[in-house]
Design a protein around this motif. Structure first.
Motif, PDB file in Angstrom:
ATOM      1  N   SER A  54      -2.906   4.607   7.918  1.00  0.00           N
ATOM      2  CA  SER A  54      -2.066   5.038   5.558  1.00  0.00           C
ATOM      3  C   SER A  54      -1.264   6.100   6.167  1.00  0.00           C
ATOM      4  CB  SER A  54      -3.331   5.509   4.737  1.00  0.00           C
ATOM      5  OG  SER A  54      -3.949   4.449   4.383  1.00  0.00           O
TER       6      SER A  54
ATOM      7  N   CYS B 115       1.661   8.640   3.831  1.00  0.00           N
ATOM      8  CA  CYS B 115       2.268   9.112   2.078  1.00  0.00           C
ATOM      9  C   CYS B 115       2.955  10.332   2.961  1.00  0.00           C
ATOM     10  CB  CYS B 115       1.091   9.494   1.980  1.00  0.00           C
ATOM     11  SG  CYS B 115      -0.506  10.047   2.167  1.00  0.00           S
ATOM     12  N   TYR B 116       3.683  11.255   1.852  1.00  0.00           N
ATOM     13  CA  TYR B 116       4.558  11.573   2.136  1.00  0.00           C
ATOM     14  C   TYR B 116       3.371  13.178   0.560  1.00  0.00           C
ATOM     15  CZ  TYR B 116       6.865   8.310   4.443  1.00  0.00           C
ATOM     16  OH  TYR B 116       7.787   7.315   5.015  1.00  0.00           O
TER      17      TYR B 116
ATOM     18  N   CYS C  87      -2.786   2.637   0.940  1.00  0.00           N
ATOM     19  CA  CYS C  87      -1.435   3.233   0.649  1.00  0.00           C
ATOM     20  C   CYS C  87      -2.504   4.682   0.247  1.00  0.00           C
ATOM     21  CB  CYS C  87      -0.753   3.508  -0.529  1.00  0.00           C
ATOM     22  SG  CYS C  87       0.554   1.814  -0.059  1.00  0.00           S
ATOM     23  N   CYS C  88      -1.427   5.811   1.001  1.00  0.00           N
ATOM     24  CA  CYS C  88      -2.182   6.917   0.105  1.00  0.00           C
ATOM     25  C   CYS C  88      -1.395   8.171  -0.692  1.00  0.00           C
ATOM     26  CB  CYS C  88      -2.709   7.651   1.538  1.00  0.00           C
ATOM     27  SG  CYS C  88      -1.502   8.481   2.937  1.00  0.00           S
ATOM     28  N   GLU C  89      -2.367   8.982  -0.843  1.00  0.00           N
ATOM     29  CA  GLU C  89      -1.038   9.990  -1.858  1.00  0.00           C
ATOM     30  C   GLU C  89      -1.949  11.810  -1.142  1.00  0.00           C
ATOM     31  OE1 GLU C  89      -2.395   9.855  -6.284  1.00  0.00           O
ATOM     32  OE2 GLU C  89      -2.787   8.308  -5.224  1.00  0.00           O
TER      33      GLU C  89
ATOM     34  N   CYS D  51      -2.918  -0.473  -2.411  1.00  0.00           N
ATOM     35  CA  CYS D  51      -0.816   0.298  -2.474  1.00  0.00           C
ATOM     36  C   CYS D  51      -1.027  -1.047  -4.191  1.00  0.00           C
ATOM     37  CB  CYS D  51       0.036  -0.532  -1.555  1.00  0.00           C
ATOM     38  SG  CYS D  51      -0.383   0.161  -0.222  1.00  0.00           S
TER      39      CYS D  51
ATOM     40  N   GLU E 130       4.930  -1.149  -4.585  1.00  0.00           N
ATOM     41  CA  GLU E 130       4.949   0.167  -3.624  1.00  0.00           C
ATOM     42  C   GLU E 130       5.323   0.074  -2.413  1.00  0.00           C
ATOM     43  OE1 GLU E 130       1.885   3.976  -3.434  1.00  0.00           O
ATOM     44  OE2 GLU E 130       1.147   2.433  -4.250  1.00  0.00           O
TER      45      GLU E 130
ATOM     46  N   VAL F 297       6.307   2.112   0.373  1.00  0.00           N
ATOM     47  CA  VAL F 297       6.345   3.853   1.319  1.00  0.00           C
ATOM     48  C   VAL F 297       7.768   4.087   2.343  1.00  0.00           C
ATOM     49  CG1 VAL F 297       4.767   4.773   3.505  1.00  0.00           C
ATOM     50  CG2 VAL F 297       3.407   3.427   2.555  1.00  0.00           C
TER      51      VAL F 297
END
Length: 505
Positions: A352, A354-355, A475-477, A496, A500, A502
């Motif tokens: 996964s 993410c930013y 996805c991740c956060e 996600c 969405e 990435v």
């Protein structure tokens, strides 16, 4: 001709008067009305017949009654599946009891290799045998944590002419035949592997459950090293990574296997000989990316950290690569990986991305194993590409491989900071929390901008049914981005959202 037309018109006038005495209708209009009515009836009838034959459950057949009696031409195993269908049992989802394992081993090496089988074998649950060339030394019995053993039949009558191989390949190739001939009940799949193969059972079941076991399937994976695929075959399911053969295909295979072994006497390995037989039967290998031959040398980190979007099914050749966790033995490393796997089998090694836009950080999670923290914004395309931490199997070169690779780089502020799994635990029953600890190599210069020592990742348990759908990476956060606690980052993995993507800004 004129008198006939006049007579017809007179008749129509009389009929019109009898039916509608008070309405004036021209004869020509009445003719048009009749023609339209006939045409409408014809169209309705045609559509009704089409719908009937399109959706009716009664099939049309032009065959003779004798040809419709399928039972007269079905083989024994096909009749078995028809009986199951009639009783409703064939609609039961595939589970572990439907799999019979055939593990190739040697009496001389089993005492060292059985430590791998003990990692995944479940006494009184898994079914199968390790097939040895002779009885263990001093006729000692195997520990209850290992698969029971059987002695392979004598194969001295078969040809074997590969100058760089071993005759044991003949015995290994016949394991599927000898397993089938045991005649055990309720077997849907024969799964072959080596004595140093580690299977991840829930994921194996998940993969096989996608396929109709009543059909002829041959399922497995290729070698990671192109040189191996060129020498042996791209069309082969490699035996060390394990492969699965459905019952109907096994029934066909055992009839021709011995002949194939002699026909392909020059082939090096047992899996290559089996694939030669599959070519004769006309069955291609169905590729599943979770079967891993691990035909590499050196550090397997890059391979595991960029696992394909597929459930992890097997690992092989683990004695020929460095430990997957630094500072631990390979067995202890696998035990650590399995502790996370047991919490969430479907998610293990899944990536996964993410930013953290506040700090311009990029996070790449390979769940249950490692986490990479980049001090810059990196594209998903780059993140999913395997880091080149290993070499090819035969020549110890930097490729080529059957997937793209990328170099780690020399700039410490462009390289990722590596974190390894520290622990995995359930939180509030459904949620799972994994903690990753920063790994520092003594010879590696680091970028001073990153002071994060720990990363916590939370997620729900991944439903195995997701693998029967079109694949999509989750996805991740970043939750806190280091705020509050300077050396700790919190990450949440989730499905996600619609639309969405990435994508860094």
């Amino acid at each position: 001709m004129s008198s006939s037309r006049e007579t017809m018109l007179d008749l129509l006038k009389t009929w019109k008067f009898l039916v509608w005495p008070t309405i004036t209708i021209k004869p020509i209009d009445l003719l048009v009305l009749l023609l339209k009515t006939i045409l409408a009836i014809f169209i309705v009838s045609s559509v009704s017949l089409f719908l009937y034959f399109a959706f009716s459950r009664q099939p049309l057949s032009l065959s003779s009654p004798a040809a419709c009696n399928n039972n007269s031409v079905r083989t024994f195993y096909q009749q078995k599946f028809i009986t199951e269908n009639n009783s409703g049992q064939a609609y039961e989802r595939t589970n572990l009891s439907h799999i019979l394992f055939g593990i190739g081993g040697s009496a001389k090496t089993w005492n060292q290799r059985n430590r791998y089988s003990e990692l995944w074998w479940r006494p009184n649950v898994t079914r199968g045998f390790v097939w040895l060339d002779e009885k263990p030394p001093n006729d000692e019995s195997l520990p209850p944590t290992s698969p029971p053993y059987k002695i392979s039949q004598d194969t001295s009558r078969f040809k074997y002419t590969s100058w760089y191989g071993s005759r044991s390949a003949v015995r290994m190739a016949r394991i599927v035949k000898e397993s089938f001939e045991l005649g055990l009940d309720n077997v849907r799949w024969f799964v072959m592997g080596d004595d140093d193969t580690v299977f991840f059972l829930e994921n194996l079941v998940t993969v096989l459950d996608k396929y109709d076991h009543n059909q002829m399937y041959y399922i497995g994976g290729n070698s990671e090293s192109v040189e191996q695929d060129v020498i042996h075959s791209y069309n082969m399911a490699y035996g060390g990574g394990g492969f699965a053969i459905s019952y109907p295909l096994a029934a066909e295979l055992v009839k021709v296997l011995d002949g194939c072994i002699d026909r392909y006497a020059s082939f090096y390995g047992s899996d290559q000989k089996v694939q030669g037989c599959m070519s004769g039967i006309g069955i291609p290998a169905t590729k599943e990316l979770g079967f891993h031959q691990v035909d590499i040398r050196g550090n397997p980190y890059g391979l595991l950290a960029a696992h394909p979007l597929a459930p992890l099914v097997s690992l092989h050749h683990l004695d020929y690569v460095q430990s997957i966790f630094p500072g631990m033995t390979q067995i202890d490393s696998l035990k650590k990986l399995i502790t996370a796997y047991e919490k969430d089998p479907s998610r293990v090694l899944q990536q996964s991305f993410c930013y953290d836009l506040k700090h311009n950080w990029t996070v790449s999670v390979s769940w249950g194993y490692t986490l990479q923290l980049y001090p810059s914004l990196v594209t998903a395309k780059k993140l999913e590409t395997t880091l080149l931490t290993f070499q090819s199997w035969r020549t110890w070169k930097n490729g080529p491989f059957t997937f793209n690779t990328r170099s780690i780089g020399n700039d410490p502020c462009e390289r990722p900071v590596i974190y390894f799994l520290d622990r995995a635990q359930r939180v509030n029953g459904y949620r799972i929390l994994t903690t990753y600890t920063r790994h520092v190599e003594e010879s590696t210069e680091e970028c001073n901008r990153l002071a994060v020592k720990f990363v916590n990742v939370s997620n729900g348990r991944l439903n195995p049914a997701i693998w029967r759908m079109a694949p999509r990476r989750q996805c991740c956060e970043v939750i806190n981005g280091g705020d509050g606690v300077e050396n700790l980052v919190q990450v949440k993995i989730r499905g996600c959202n619609r639309f969405e993507s990435v994508t860094p800004p």
